[in-house]
Motif scaffolding. Structure first.
Motif, mmCIF file in Angstrom:
data_model
loop_
_atom_site.group_PDB
_atom_site.id
_atom_site.type_symbol
_atom_site.label_atom_id
_atom_site.label_comp_id
_atom_site.label_asym_id
_atom_site.label_seq_id
_atom_site.Cartn_x
_atom_site.Cartn_y
_atom_site.Cartn_z
ATOM 1 N N UNK A 1 16.819 11.643 -1.449
ATOM 2 C CA UNK A 1 17.874 12.400 -2.139
ATOM 3 C C UNK A 1 19.056 12.635 -1.196
ATOM 4 N N UNK A 2 18.762 12.998 0.040
ATOM 5 C CA UNK A 2 19.835 13.238 1.015
ATOM 6 C C UNK A 2 20.512 11.916 1.363
ATOM 7 N N UNK A 3 19.680 10.892 1.603
ATOM 8 C CA UNK A 3 20.194 9.592 2.044
ATOM 9 C C UNK A 3 21.126 8.979 1.000
ATOM 10 N N UNK A 4 20.736 9.074 -0.263
ATOM 11 C CA UNK A 4 21.541 8.447 -1.333
ATOM 12 C C UNK A 4 22.934 9.073 -1.383
ATOM 13 N N UNK A 5 22.970 10.391 -1.265
ATOM 14 C CA UNK A 5 24.262 11.084 -1.342
ATOM 15 C C UNK A 5 25.165 10.652 -0.184
ATOM 16 N N UNK A 6 24.609 10.562 1.009
ATOM 17 C CA UNK A 6 25.415 10.145 2.162
ATOM 18 C C UNK A 6 25.907 8.714 1.975
ATOM 19 N N UNK A 7 25.010 7.853 1.552
ATOM 20 C CA UNK A 7 25.385 6.444 1.431
ATOM 21 C C UNK A 7 26.471 6.262 0.369
ATOM 22 N N UNK A 8 26.355 6.984 -0.735
ATOM 23 C CA UNK A 8 27.388 6.897 -1.784
ATOM 24 C C UNK A 8 28.747 7.299 -1.208
ATOM 25 N N UNK A 9 28.752 8.373 -0.425
ATOM 26 C CA UNK A 9 29.994 8.846 0.168
ATOM 27 C C UNK A 9 30.589 7.801 1.121
ATOM 28 N N UNK A 10 29.745 7.262 1.984
ATOM 29 C CA UNK A 10 30.237 6.306 2.980
ATOM 30 C C UNK A 10 30.674 5.004 2.306
ATOM 31 N N UNK A 11 29.882 4.523 1.360
ATOM 32 C CA UNK A 11 30.208 3.260 0.681
ATOM 33 C C UNK A 11 31.544 3.385 -0.045
ATOM 34 N N UNK A 12 31.768 4.531 -0.638
ATOM 35 C CA UNK A 12 33.040 4.774 -1.318
ATOM 36 C C UNK A 12 34.198 4.703 -0.333
ATOM 37 N N UNK A 13 34.027 5.301 0.827
ATOM 38 C CA UNK A 13 35.087 5.256 1.847
ATOM 39 C C UNK A 13 35.357 3.823 2.297
ATOM 40 N N UNK A 14 34.294 3.020 2.359
ATOM 41 C CA UNK A 14 34.441 1.623 2.777
ATOM 42 C C UNK A 14 35.146 0.784 1.707
ATOM 43 N N UNK A 15 35.215 1.309 0.486
ATOM 44 C CA UNK A 15 35.872 0.554 -0.585
ATOM 45 C C UNK A 15 34.926 -0.220 -1.471
ATOM 46 N N UNK A 16 33.638 0.083 -1.381
ATOM 47 C CA UNK A 16 32.695 -0.566 -2.300
ATOM 48 C C UNK A 16 32.840 0.085 -3.676
ATOM 49 N N UNK A 17 32.724 -0.707 -4.690
ATOM 50 C CA UNK A 17 32.868 -0.202 -6.064
ATOM 51 C C UNK A 17 31.713 0.752 -6.370
ATOM 52 N N UNK A 18 32.004 1.944 -6.893
ATOM 53 C CA UNK A 18 30.916 2.907 -7.164
ATOM 54 C C UNK A 18 29.870 2.322 -8.115
ATOM 55 N N UNK A 19 28.610 2.703 -7.896
ATOM 56 C CA UNK A 19 27.530 2.276 -8.791
ATOM 57 C C UNK A 19 27.542 3.150 -10.036
ATOM 58 N N UNK A 20 27.172 2.581 -11.132
ATOM 59 C CA UNK A 20 27.038 3.378 -12.366
ATOM 60 C C UNK A 20 25.575 3.603 -12.655
#
Ligand code: ATP
Ligand code: MG
Length: 333
Positions: free
Chosen positions: A314-333
């Motif tokens: 749960x913690x890891x997913x939230x961090x990864x979503x935040x970082x991936x977004x900063x990198x410019x990866x398209x958000x997952x739905x």
């Protein structure tokens, strides 16, 4: 409260006294003041191509030793690295932010690759410190309790965190601090008191394994390489063998080194070794009983690890979503 992360590799049937004094005792002491995550880092163990059956067995054994040392799954999250896929995902993102030359400066890679030879050295062994950085950054970790040998990897982790914040904006990563307790940060090999005690050491005679039979342990301590001279003093430079034994003695009894040295004034090395063997055996006996207890009930052990993985995820997913977004990866739905 601030977060702690640390882990050990399931690269041996037993942890050794260096792992215990350098890291594990710190983990136990810190779990009240911090939000702690303690991980069996099986993906790291893959870097040296372990036998699959052995790896699975060693993963459970490592977890059992965490519990026996006092890691409390009610207060800390105890889990297996490969159960949280985000470790590998973040590792890729960080790989693409790490210079090849920067990774090439890691001294542990130089040591381990020299041992495995050109053919036996995997790319995974080379990128290991990047996976370790991912382990730590994934939980917005503030503090990482480790032994001295991990200092350089921690520096790389800090550099990467700072780099992410610079390139992608403040708040992308938390810059962690190492927690290295000087007195016990490096426990040395009994046969070569200038080398660190390691699971993957050349000879087993220099290692005190937590799960070794007490007789074996006593024998290894009695035959530890000591220095020329006969006076018992704490002198790392000139009497590294005795300094190592005194360090272990002090850490396991909670007594000051100076007080122990005073006790042995006028006595020979042999006295110290015999007494230390008793101290270690006295510590190991109940520890081994607790490990046996956990290993005799693998279903309960697996349940603890499953629960830990769920909380970590749960913690890891939230961090990864935040970082991936900063990198410019398209958000997952
Ligand atoms: P390997 O030889 O497979 O790398 P290792 O003995 O170095 O095994 P790790 O699983 O790599 O063990 O490390 C686990 C933790 O134990 C780390 O925090 C590391 O810094 C610490 N540690 C390892 N060896 C020592 C030692 N001799 N003294 C103090 N701490 C140690
Ligand atoms: Mg190591």
């Amino acid at each position: 409260s601030p977060r702690i992360f640390s882990g050990m590799q399931p690269t041996s049937d037993s942890l050794h006294l260096g792992n215990y004094l350098g890291a594990l005792t710190q983990w136990v002491a810190l779990q009240d003041a911090y939000d702690a995550l303690y991980c069996v880092v099986d993906l790291h163990a893959l870097t040296v191509s372990p036998d699959p059956v052995q790896l699975r067995e060693r993963t459970r054994r490592t977890a059992a030793q965490y519990l026996a040392a006092g890691v409390d799954p009610e207060r800390s999250i105890l889990f297996v690295q490969s159960h949280v896929a985000e470790h590998a995902e973040l590792s890729w993102l960080l790989s693409c932010q790490t210079g090849f030359g920067e990774a090439g400066r890691m001294t542990q890679f130089k040591d381990k690759s020299a041992k495995h030879g050109a053919e036996g050295t995997t790319v995974g062994l080379f990128t290991y410190p990047i996976l370790m950085a991912a382990d730590i950054l994934l939980y917005d970790t503030a503090l990482v309790p480790v032994g001295e040998d991990q200092r350089q990897h921690l520096e790389l982790t800090r550099d990467l965190a700072e780099r992410l914040n610079k390139r992608f904006g403040d708040g992308t990563a938390v810059v962690p601090d190492a927690h290295i307790v000087k007195a016990t940060a490096k426990i040395y090999d009994l046969q070569d008191p200038t080398a660190k005690m390691s699971k993957s050491a050349a000879s087993p005679n220099g290692i005190i394994e937590l799960l070794d039979p007490p007789k074996t342990v006593a024998k290894r301590i009695r035959s530890a390489v000591t220095d020329t001279g006969s006076e018992i003093r704490f002198d790392r430079e000139n009497q590294p063998g005795i300094a190592n034994l005194l360090t272990i003695y002090s850490a396991l009894t909670g007594r000051e080194v100076d007080a122990i040295v005073a006790d042995y004034a006028g006595k020979g090395y042999g006295h110290l070794k015999v007494d230390l063997a008793d101290v270690v055996v006295e510590f190991l006996a109940p520890f081994q009983e607790r490990v046996d207890g956990y290993l005799s009930d693998p279903a309960s052990l697996d349940a603890v690890l499953e629960d830990g993985a769920e909380r970590a995820r749960a913690i890891a997913r939230a961090t990864l979503d935040r970082v991936a977004d900063r990198f410019g990866l398209l958000p997952r739905r």
